[in-house]
Design a protein around this motif. Structure first.
Motif, PDB file in Angstrom:
ATOM      1  N   ILE A 122       0.812  -1.226   0.000  1.00  0.00           N
ATOM      2  CA  ILE A 122       0.000   0.000   0.000  1.00  0.00           C
ATOM      3  C   ILE A 122       0.841   1.270   0.000  1.00  0.00           C
ATOM      4  O   ILE A 122       0.332   2.357   0.268  1.00  0.00           O
ATOM      5  CB  ILE A 122      -0.976   0.036   1.209  1.00  0.00           C
ATOM      6  CG1 ILE A 122      -0.212   0.009   2.530  1.00  0.00           C
ATOM      7  CG2 ILE A 122      -1.980  -1.099   1.131  1.00  0.00           C
ATOM      8  CD1 ILE A 122      -1.039   0.429   3.717  1.00  0.00           C
ATOM      9  N   GLY A 123       2.136   1.145  -0.292  1.00  0.00           N
ATOM     10  CA  GLY A 123       2.976   2.347  -0.276  1.00  0.00           C
ATOM     11  C   GLY A 123       3.238   2.777   1.155  1.00  0.00           C
ATOM     12  O   GLY A 123       3.350   1.961   2.050  1.00  0.00           O
ATOM     13  N   LYS A 124       3.288   4.095   1.392  1.00  0.00           N
ATOM     14  CA  LYS A 124       3.603   4.570   2.747  1.00  0.00           C
ATOM     15  C   LYS A 124       2.387   4.453   3.668  1.00  0.00           C
ATOM     16  O   LYS A 124       1.239   4.538   3.211  1.00  0.00           O
ATOM     17  CB  LYS A 124       4.099   6.009   2.695  1.00  0.00           C
ATOM     18  CG  LYS A 124       3.100   6.977   2.120  1.00  0.00           C
ATOM     19  CD  LYS A 124       3.637   8.391   2.143  1.00  0.00           C
ATOM     20  CE  LYS A 124       2.555   9.337   1.677  1.00  0.00           C
ATOM     21  NZ  LYS A 124       2.852  10.722   1.825  1.00  0.00           N
ATOM     22  N   ASP A 180      -2.077  10.259  -0.555  1.00  0.00           N
ATOM     23  CA  ASP A 180      -1.634   8.906  -0.928  1.00  0.00           C
ATOM     24  C   ASP A 180      -1.259   8.067   0.286  1.00  0.00           C
ATOM     25  O   ASP A 180      -0.591   7.043   0.167  1.00  0.00           O
ATOM     26  CB  ASP A 180      -0.460   8.984  -1.911  1.00  0.00           C
ATOM     27  CG  ASP A 180       0.738   9.744  -1.341  1.00  0.00           C
ATOM     28  OD1 ASP A 180       0.590  10.385  -0.277  1.00  0.00           O
ATOM     29  OD2 ASP A 180       1.820   9.715  -1.961  1.00  0.00           O
ATOM     30  N   ASP A 181      -1.693   8.481   1.478  1.00  0.00           N
ATOM     31  CA  ASP A 181      -1.427   7.676   2.678  1.00  0.00           C
ATOM     32  C   ASP A 181      -2.181   6.353   2.610  1.00  0.00           C
ATOM     33  O   ASP A 181      -3.218   6.233   1.946  1.00  0.00           O
ATOM     34  CB  ASP A 181      -1.827   8.450   3.945  1.00  0.00           C
ATOM     35  CG  ASP A 181      -0.785   9.489   4.340  1.00  0.00           C
ATOM     36  OD1 ASP A 181       0.321   9.459   3.767  1.00  0.00           O
ATOM     37  OD2 ASP A 181      -1.064  10.331   5.212  1.00  0.00           O
ATOM     38  N   GLY A 182      -1.660   5.380   3.349  1.00  0.00           N
ATOM     39  CA  GLY A 182      -2.179   4.017   3.288  1.00  0.00           C
ATOM     40  C   GLY A 182      -3.664   3.848   3.528  1.00  0.00           C
ATOM     41  O   GLY A 182      -4.309   3.020   2.877  1.00  0.00           O
ATOM     42  N   ILE A 183      -4.239   4.642   4.436  1.00  0.00           N
ATOM     43  CA  ILE A 183      -5.674   4.445   4.737  1.00  0.00           C
ATOM     44  C   ILE A 183      -6.551   4.732   3.523  1.00  0.00           C
ATOM     45  O   ILE A 183      -7.617   4.130   3.365  1.00  0.00           O
ATOM     46  CB  ILE A 183      -6.141   5.285   5.958  1.00  0.00           C
ATOM     47  CG1 ILE A 183      -5.887   6.773   5.754  1.00  0.00           C
ATOM     48  CG2 ILE A 183      -5.511   4.774   7.245  1.00  0.00           C
ATOM     49  CD1 ILE A 183      -6.561   7.666   6.787  1.00  0.00           C
ATOM     50  N   TYR A 202     -10.201  14.549   1.008  1.00  0.00           N
ATOM     51  CA  TYR A 202      -9.466  13.583   0.181  1.00  0.00           C
ATOM     52  C   TYR A 202     -10.408  12.496  -0.332  1.00  0.00           C
ATOM     53  O   TYR A 202     -10.306  12.055  -1.474  1.00  0.00           O
ATOM     54  CB  TYR A 202      -8.341  12.935   0.987  1.00  0.00           C
ATOM     55  CG  TYR A 202      -7.150  13.826   1.242  1.00  0.00           C
ATOM     56  CD1 TYR A 202      -6.752  14.797   0.326  1.00  0.00           C
ATOM     57  CD2 TYR A 202      -6.388  13.692   2.404  1.00  0.00           C
ATOM     58  CE1 TYR A 202      -5.655  15.600   0.558  1.00  0.00           C
ATOM     59  CE2 TYR A 202      -5.284  14.487   2.648  1.00  0.00           C
ATOM     60  CZ  TYR A 202      -4.917  15.447   1.723  1.00  0.00           C
ATOM     61  OH  TYR A 202      -3.820  16.239   1.956  1.00  0.00           O
ATOM     62  N   VAL A 203     -11.316  12.052   0.541  1.00  0.00           N
ATOM     63  CA  VAL A 203     -12.267  11.007   0.137  1.00  0.00           C
ATOM     64  C   VAL A 203     -13.199  11.555  -0.950  1.00  0.00           C
ATOM     65  O   VAL A 203     -13.460  10.892  -1.955  1.00  0.00           O
ATOM     66  CB  VAL A 203     -13.077  10.485   1.347  1.00  0.00           C
ATOM     67  CG1 VAL A 203     -14.046   9.383   0.899  1.00  0.00           C
ATOM     68  CG2 VAL A 203     -12.151   9.958   2.440  1.00  0.00           C
ATOM     69  N   VAL A 204     -13.672  12.800  -0.753  1.00  0.00           N
ATOM     70  CA  VAL A 204     -14.569  13.419  -1.746  1.00  0.00           C
ATOM     71  C   VAL A 204     -13.863  13.517  -3.103  1.00  0.00           C
ATOM     72  O   VAL A 204     -14.443  13.201  -4.146  1.00  0.00           O
ATOM     73  CB  VAL A 204     -15.050  14.812  -1.264  1.00  0.00           C
ATOM     74  CG1 VAL A 204     -15.700  15.590  -2.406  1.00  0.00           C
ATOM     75  CG2 VAL A 204     -16.029  14.661  -0.105  1.00  0.00           C
ATOM     76  N   ASN A 205     -12.584  13.933  -3.114  1.00  0.00           N
ATOM     77  CA  ASN A 205     -11.837  14.032  -4.381  1.00  0.00           C
ATOM     78  C   ASN A 205     -11.760  12.672  -5.077  1.00  0.00           C
ATOM     79  O   ASN A 205     -11.926  12.567  -6.294  1.00  0.00           O
ATOM     80  CB  ASN A 205     -10.418  14.554  -4.133  1.00  0.00           C
ATOM     81  CG  ASN A 205     -10.413  16.041  -3.858  1.00  0.00           C
ATOM     82  OD1 ASN A 205     -11.436  16.708  -3.997  1.00  0.00           O
ATOM     83  ND2 ASN A 205      -9.275  16.567  -3.447  1.00  0.00           N
ATOM     84  N   MET A 206     -11.490  11.628  -4.287  1.00  0.00           N
ATOM     85  CA  MET A 206     -11.402  10.277  -4.846  1.00  0.00           C
ATOM     86  C   MET A 206     -12.745   9.859  -5.445  1.00  0.00           C
ATOM     87  O   MET A 206     -12.817   9.347  -6.570  1.00  0.00           O
ATOM     88  CB  MET A 206     -11.001   9.293  -3.728  1.00  0.00           C
ATOM     89  CG  MET A 206     -10.758   7.876  -4.214  1.00  0.00           C
ATOM     90  SD  MET A 206     -10.661   6.666  -2.847  1.00  0.00           S
ATOM     91  CE  MET A 206      -9.237   7.225  -1.958  1.00  0.00           C
ATOM     92  N   VAL A 207     -13.821  10.117  -4.692  1.00  0.00           N
ATOM     93  CA  VAL A 207     -15.174   9.748  -5.132  1.00  0.00           C
ATOM     94  C   VAL A 207     -15.538  10.491  -6.418  1.00  0.00           C
ATOM     95  O   VAL A 207     -16.061   9.914  -7.371  1.00  0.00           O
ATOM     96  CB  VAL A 207     -16.202  10.048  -4.016  1.00  0.00           C
ATOM     97  CG1 VAL A 207     -17.624  10.017  -4.546  1.00  0.00           C
ATOM     98  CG2 VAL A 207     -16.041   9.038  -2.871  1.00  0.00           C
ATOM     99  N   LYS A 208     -15.231  11.796  -6.452  1.00  0.00           N
ATOM    100  CA  LYS A 208     -15.554  12.591  -7.643  1.00  0.00           C
ATOM    101  C   LYS A 208     -14.811  12.061  -8.865  1.00  0.00           C
ATOM    102  O   LYS A 208     -15.379  11.956  -9.953  1.00  0.00           O
ATOM    103  CB  LYS A 208     -15.206  14.060  -7.413  1.00  0.00           C
ATOM    104  CG  LYS A 208     -16.224  14.787  -6.559  1.00  0.00           C
ATOM    105  CD  LYS A 208     -15.868  16.245  -6.432  1.00  0.00           C
ATOM    106  CE  LYS A 208     -16.962  16.998  -5.682  1.00  0.00           C
ATOM    107  NZ  LYS A 208     -16.611  18.407  -5.482  1.00  0.00           N
TER     108      LYS A 208
END
Length: 611
Positions: free
Chosen positions: A27-29, A37-40, A180-186
């Motif tokens: 999962i990278g860092k 880009d953190d693991g969670i 960050y979650v919203v950006n990913m979802v969008k």
């Protein structure tokens, strides 16, 4: 004495042990959630990718995500994992339907590892599949099965539900940052027009794909309507704004390749060639790409990524027998963009005007640029502003990711940080008082203003942020009115001239404690009134309470506690509902003095709107 090297020294790790022992391979860092880009977030993405692949195959038009107290629930309405294989899918390495390219032709997760990594790195992990009224649910803890049940007569729609909690033993102190979650979802919705994703009750949907993505992410209005080109397995959207820098979004099979790769490199080169050929002029590439905003999405069979976290495409070929990725992107762009410009002369005229404006500005500042470089060279020989570190972000070093620079105000603050920093990975840049307000100024000011020119040189970002010397640029100012104002002036400078630094998550605010609460046995550093009250309750009696008014009041010995492994950083993020122009106009425009005082005094409360 040489240790024995025999059969007893060879051990085979169970799959979950291997993932937990070497999480970076999967999962990278790890991180704490303050970087995108953190693991969670990788855990979240690995589960989401499976649901997205179902949608791409034509099953399930809706996905729901709920995150509460760091517990994540993801439910899709696809076909549901075949019940007899549910255990294998969640816990057997190299198991998955994506090896069968007939079922999943162009999916992201090709290695059969993703969901197993989520399972192994979660303190609790539950997977449930519903197929035609029958369901199976299996519970795990750190990759080990803890419960299993079969259900019949289930009235829910088909699909798969995954619930997981990242393991605090692995991720230590962490939190999901909603932006960050919203950006990913969008991004998922932009890449999958027609898909609905509900995140914590909020609905996200895109009708026009990458065109919507660009319009949503523009800092100002596009100077001409977005050019939207679609072909088989490729989609490109491009326009120009009026801001500095280049802004790209690139994707492979729905995966956001934040570090670009073969496809983005091809786009940048072929875009320049096509524009030169169309106008029959040998423009400088920097003038053609100045202020460009573009998105490139391709779908390929069996993509090759340069790391397990799939942030950079390394593929040279589209498929076993197909053309190279470079040729695939290049041929499509050259043909379609040239056709578009011939058919839309108004757009072609605006674009030409933008390129010539950029050329004019570049030539106008070339003289002053030369002088500034000479001046910076002299100063850098004995530059007291920068106390550098040994390891830089552009080094090929295991610790390059840790490389950071603190931007401080005044000698006392920079002195404390300099004495307590890690000289390998932490640099310090000292400001002399309040920097210039760059709002509305041109890039000429970066060269005319000695302080900003030295900062630009220290960061090594004049030509491109690809050469950035520090992964984290940390603004470390006092939490008073002056400190807040300096913080704003620096954010304004980055937004105005180097917005990619903020877009790519390199800029942070250092949180420092407001109070120290201690008795003879124990000391607590508190970052809020609430933490101060908690510390007083724990220590009981009458503990000594110190209020820190500025960074200079904190001794170097104490400072070590705040910039080491327990460092608290707030990422500076661009809010998508507000353009840079609006933000800068509101905070740094020509307001009345009363209004500016009000803004600055209330900044602590309003910091989320700025950052």
């Amino acid at each position: 004495m040489t240790p024995n090297y025999d059969e007893g020294t060879i051990r085979t790790l169970d799959w979950q042990e291997h993932i937990r022992k070497r999480p970076g391979m999967y999962i990278g860092k790890l991180g704490d959630g303050t970087a995108a880009d953190d693991g969670i977030y990788v855990l979240l993405k690995e589960v989401m990718d499976n649901s997205i692949d179902e949608f791409m195959m034509g099953f399930g038009k809706k996905i729901t995500i709920d995150i509460e107290n760091e517990k994540v629930t993801i439910r899709d309405y696809g076909r549901g994992v075949p019940l007899g294989k549910l255990l294998d899918v969640a816990s057997k390495m190299n198991t998955g339907a994506k090896y069968d390219s007939k079922v999943f032709k162009k999916s992201v997760g090709l290695n059969g590892v993703g969901i197993k990594a989520v399972n192994a790195l979660s303190s609790k992990f539950t997977i449930c599949s519903v197929r035609e009224g029958v369901a199976k649910e299996i519970e795990f803890s750190r990759g080990m099965v803890t419960g299993e049940k079969d259900l019949t007569g289930v009235e829910e729609a088909n699909g798969t539900k995954v619930v997981f909690e990242p393991d605090p033993e692995v991720f230590k102190s962490f939190r999901y940052i909603s932006d960050y979650v919203v950006n990913m979802v969008k991004n998922y919705t932009f890449l999958n027009a027609g898909l609905t994703i509900e995140y914590n009750g909020e609905r996200f949907y895109s009708r026009n794909g990458l065109r919507d993505l660009l319009e949503e992410n523009m800092d100002d209005h596009p100077i001409y309507p977005v050019i939207h080109l679609k072909g088989e397995d490729i989609e490109i959207a491009v326009t120009h704004g009026n801001r500095y820098g280049e802004n790209y979004f690139s994707f492979v099979n729905g995966q956001h390749t934040t570090q670009g790769g073969t496809h983005l490199q091809a786009f940048r080169e072929v875009y320049v060639k096509t524009i030169r050929d169309f106008y029959k002029k040998d423009f400088d590439p920097s003038d053609i790409r100045a202020s460009i905003v573009a998105a490139v999405s391709i779908k390929v069979e069996e993509p090759v990524f340069e790391s397990q976290t799939k942030t950079k495409l390394g593929s040279k070929d589209v498929g076993p027998n197909g053309p190279s990725v470079r040729a695939h992107v290049g041929n499509f762009l050259q043909t379609e963009l040239d056709n578009f410009l011939h058919k839309n002369p108004d757009t072609a005229e605006i674009l030409l005007r933008r390129i010539t404006e950029s050329e004019r500005e570049r030539k106008a500042i070339s003289g002053i640029k030369k002088l500034a470089k000479q001046r910076a060279k002299k100063v850098s020989l004995h530059n007291k502003k920068l106390r550098d570190c040994r390891i830089h972000f552009d080094n090929k070093n295991d610790r390059a990711e840790e490389s950071s620079i603190f931007i401080t105000e005044g000698d006392s603050a920079s002195g404390s940080i300099t004495k307590s920093r890690d000289v390998n990975t932490q640099a310090v840049f000292s400001l002399r008082g309040k920097p210039l307000n760059t709002y509305g100024l041109t890039k000429k000011v970066v060269y005319e203003n000695e302080e900003f020119n030295l900062l630009q040189a220290a960061l090594n970002i004049e030509e491109s942020i690809d050469d950035l010397r520090y992964n984290k640029i940390i603004i470390a100012t006092d939490a008073d009115v002056d400190g807040m104002h300096i913080r704003l002036l620096l954010i304004t400078f980055f937004l105005q001239f180097f917005p990619e630094l903020i877009r790519k998550g390199h800029v942070f605010i250092l949180q420092t404690p407001l109070f120290r609460v201690r008795n003879k046995k124990k000391t607590y550093y508190c970052y809020s009134d609430e933490e101060r009250r908690d510390a007083i309750n724990i220590l009981k009696g009458k503990p000594e309470i110190t209020r820190f008014k500025g960074l200079g009041e904190i001794s170097p010995d104490e400072f070590k506690n705040f910039i080491g492994k327990n460092i608290r950083l707030d990422p500076v993020m661009m809010k998508k509902h507000e353009s840079v122009s609006q933000m800068l106009e509101f905070y740094m425009g020509k307001n009345t003095p009363d209004r500016q005082d009000f803004i600055i005094e209330n900044l602590y409360v309003e910091k989320d709107e700025v950052a």
